[in-house]
Enzyme design. Structure first.
Site, PDB file in Angstrom:
ATOM      1  N   GLY A  46      -3.188   6.879   6.614  1.00 34.68           N
ATOM      2  CA  GLY A  46      -4.849   6.278   6.505  1.00 34.68           C
ATOM      3  C   GLY A  46      -4.983   4.861   5.651  1.00 34.68           C
ATOM      4  O   GLY A  46      -5.210   3.743   6.007  1.00 34.68           O
ATOM      5  N   CYS A  66       7.519  12.388  -1.861  1.00 33.58           N
ATOM      6  CA  CYS A  66       6.751  12.578   0.003  1.00 33.58           C
ATOM      7  C   CYS A  66       8.512  12.528   0.986  1.00 33.58           C
ATOM      8  O   CYS A  66       8.919  12.145   1.876  1.00 33.58           O
ATOM      9  CB  CYS A  66       6.900  10.906   0.292  1.00 33.58           C
ATOM     10  SG  CYS A  66       7.992   9.698  -0.220  1.00 33.58           S
ATOM     11  N   ALA A  80       0.682  -1.285   0.112  1.00 27.28           N
ATOM     12  CA  ALA A  80      -0.260   0.009  -0.290  1.00 27.28           C
ATOM     13  C   ALA A  80       0.787   0.782   0.215  1.00 27.28           C
ATOM     14  O   ALA A  80       1.609   2.008   0.812  1.00 27.28           O
ATOM     15  CB  ALA A  80      -1.265   0.244   1.169  1.00 27.28           C
ATOM     16  N   THR A  81       0.787   1.724  -0.872  1.00 25.21           N
ATOM     17  CA  THR A  81       1.829   3.139  -1.076  1.00 25.21           C
ATOM     18  C   THR A  81       0.538   4.270  -1.374  1.00 25.21           C
ATOM     19  O   THR A  81       0.440   4.305  -2.403  1.00 25.21           O
ATOM     20  CB  THR A  81       2.633   3.515  -2.500  1.00 25.21           C
ATOM     21  OG1 THR A  81       3.059   1.822  -2.475  1.00 25.21           O
ATOM     22  CG2 THR A  81       3.605   4.348  -2.677  1.00 25.21           C
ATOM     23  N   GLY A  82       0.486   5.290  -0.177  1.00 27.86           N
ATOM     24  CA  GLY A  82      -0.524   6.215  -0.326  1.00 27.86           C
ATOM     25  C   GLY A  82      -0.633   7.516   1.558  1.00 27.86           C
ATOM     26  O   GLY A  82       0.842   6.823   2.430  1.00 27.86           O
TER      27      GLY A  82
END
Length: 501
Positions: free
Chosen positions: A239, A288, A234-236
């Site tokens: 949450g 990021c 999961a890249t984001g």
């Protein structure tokens, strides 16, 4: 380098979820028959969605079965061809991404598409990932690679091509299948990327379903995908990472960025300015691992500001102007307004009613405090960097740590520009991050060939950032590696001898 879900993407996904709820509820709570019908429709909708995802997972498993006997050379051919087709389409994919998402900078997205394809292939091409991958004669063991399975890959709007590409190259290298769940804001670009990768597979005799993409993605579909696959990447947003860890399946997530940089005394200030320009300005600051807070020696302030201006970084020190920026850029919760994410510097300044010299790409904002007391110190997904002076080097290190603890980014990435090895070691021993970039732009945390980090599109932040992995997600993270051991010609450990005082 490429791993932050934009705030606007999160907002978009939440809005899509809300719309879905309104549609299924029929918008009428007073009409009881309609309410019962809507409940029935909701159930049918959930069943249809689950069936859709399960069918995709099953297609992935069948595709894996078809390549289970592929040799290392056959696997590597697929990895190469996938990288090559994205390289050849770098420009149209970059154009599509900017037009669709409104995030980032066209020329930088071309570079990201090209560099990711090249760096990943250069790194992966000589790595063993099929069958017996290591034999240690001295310790008498073998390591054997096995596919992890079908991988659910949740990808951000900020990198609609390179994140799916990196996920694909890692998965195929390991004879896995992957299913991409794109950010709704970037669905068109990510879909085109996957279409090209599927084309490359078919043209080389492999099943297209080794890589798939979820259509008309929703939060519910992403959740179903994560719970149905064998592994999640999961890249984001944070949450999203929490959702991945709650899926019931093994997961690699990332933490929020917000890297601090220390400019040490005596370091060439023009070189520092050049490194900062790259770290802050690349792809309009949506990386990021881009520089968000730069700490500089107070006795070199005049020379430092001059160096920034020479490089084209506009420095703002007037508190009245800076307050206008705070008022214009941040909402009542102190978060960056989503419509500014990834915008050009002049868009940021226009929102604050401030003129900016033509062609200015990066803006530096002087702050008087660090941490949550000033919203300028949080991760700003734009070509903006906060700058603050320090007296002693030790004080600078303390401020860098405090800012991450207070304003976010702990565990991710930090940087230092220094020629003093003792200072470099002091900093690296204390700063709580997975990656420290020394005398190079912090976005190089993604792992280009110019440093020893493995190329990655997801950068784990360790337990500091609530991640299981402290480092870049690598192809080996997409394998199950068994160790087969022979009996060693050694005596067992003798407790009496070991603990004899």
């Amino acid at each position: 380098m490429f791993i932050r879900e934009s705030l606007s993407t999160v907002k978009s996904e939440s809005r899509a979820s809300d719309i879905g709820k309104e549609t299924l509820s029929g918008g009428c709570r007073e009409n009881q028959p309609m309410f019962h019908m809507s409940s029935h429709l909701q159930k049918k909708g959930r069943e249809s969605m689950a069936t859709e995802i399960q069918e995709m997972v099953e297609k992935g498993r069948k595709a894996m079965e078809q390549i289970k006997d592929y040799t290392q050379e056959q696997v590597d051919k697929l990895v190469y061809e996938g990288a090559k087709i994205i390289y050849k389409n770098a420009k149209p994919l970059a154009k599509m991404a900017v037009e669709e998402t409104g995030l980032g900078y066209y020329e930088d997205k071309i570079a990201k598409n090209v560099d990711t394809a090249a760096a990943f292939w250069d790194y992966l091409r000589d790595k063993k990932s099929v069958g017996i991958i290591e034999v240690n004669e001295e310790e008498k063991y073998m390591e054997i690679a096995h596919p992890a399975g079908v991988i659910a890959c949740i990808t951000p709007a900020t990198n609609p091509t390179v994140t799916p590409l990196g996920n694909f190259m890692h998965a195929i290298k390991c004879k896995d299948a992957c299913i991409i769940s794109p950010a709704p804001r970037a669905a068109k670009t990510s879909t085109k990327t996957i279409e090209l990768l599927r084309q490359a597979l078919v043209e080389n005799g492999a099943p297209a379903d080794l890589v798939q993409i979820v259509k008309d993605v929703t939060i519910a579909k992403s959740a179903e995908l994560m719970s149905s696959c064998d592994l999640v990447i999961a890249t984001g947003s944070s949450g999203l990472t929490k959702a991945a860890y709650s899926s019931g399946k093994p997961a690699y997530g990332v933490g929020p960025g917000n890297p601090p940089i220390i400019v040490d005394r005596g370091f060439d200030l023009d070189e520092a300015a050049d490194l900062m320009f790259t770290a802050v300005g690349s792809d309009n600051g949506i990386l990021c691992d881009g520089d968000n807070l730069t700490l500089y020696p107070e006795d070199e302030e005049k020379e430092f500001f001059e160096a920034l201006e020479r490089r084209g970084i506009k420095v703002f020190t007037d508190e009245a102007e800076i307050q206008k920026m705070r008022d214009a850029w941040f909402n009542e919760e102190g978060k960056l307004k989503s419509d500014l994410t990834g915008s050009n510097a002049d868009v940021f300044m226009k929102a604050a009613g401030i003129d900016l010299p033509a062609d200015t790409k990066v803006v530096a904002i002087h702050v008087n405090v660090i941490g949550a007391a000033d919203p300028m110190n949080q991760e700003i997904l734009g070509p903006i960097v906060s700058i603050k002076s320090y007296d002693t080097f030790e004080n600078a290190v303390d401020m860098a740590i405090e800012n991450m603890e207070s304003s976010g980014g702990i565990g991710h990435t930090a940087g230092i520009f220094s020629n003093d090895q003792a200072h470099i070691e002091y900093y690296c021993e204390r700063i709580p991050v997975a990656r420290v970039l020394i005398n190079q732009p912090t976005p190089d945390a993604w792992g280009p060939s110019t440093n020893a980090l493995s190329p990655a599109v997801s950068e784990g932040c360790g337990t500091w950032g609530n991640n299981i992995l402290c480092g870049n997600v690598d192809y080996k993270n997409c394998l199950n590696i068994s160790r087969a051991v022979y009996k060693l010609d050694r005596e067992p450990a003798n407790a009496e001898e070991l603990f004899a005082d």
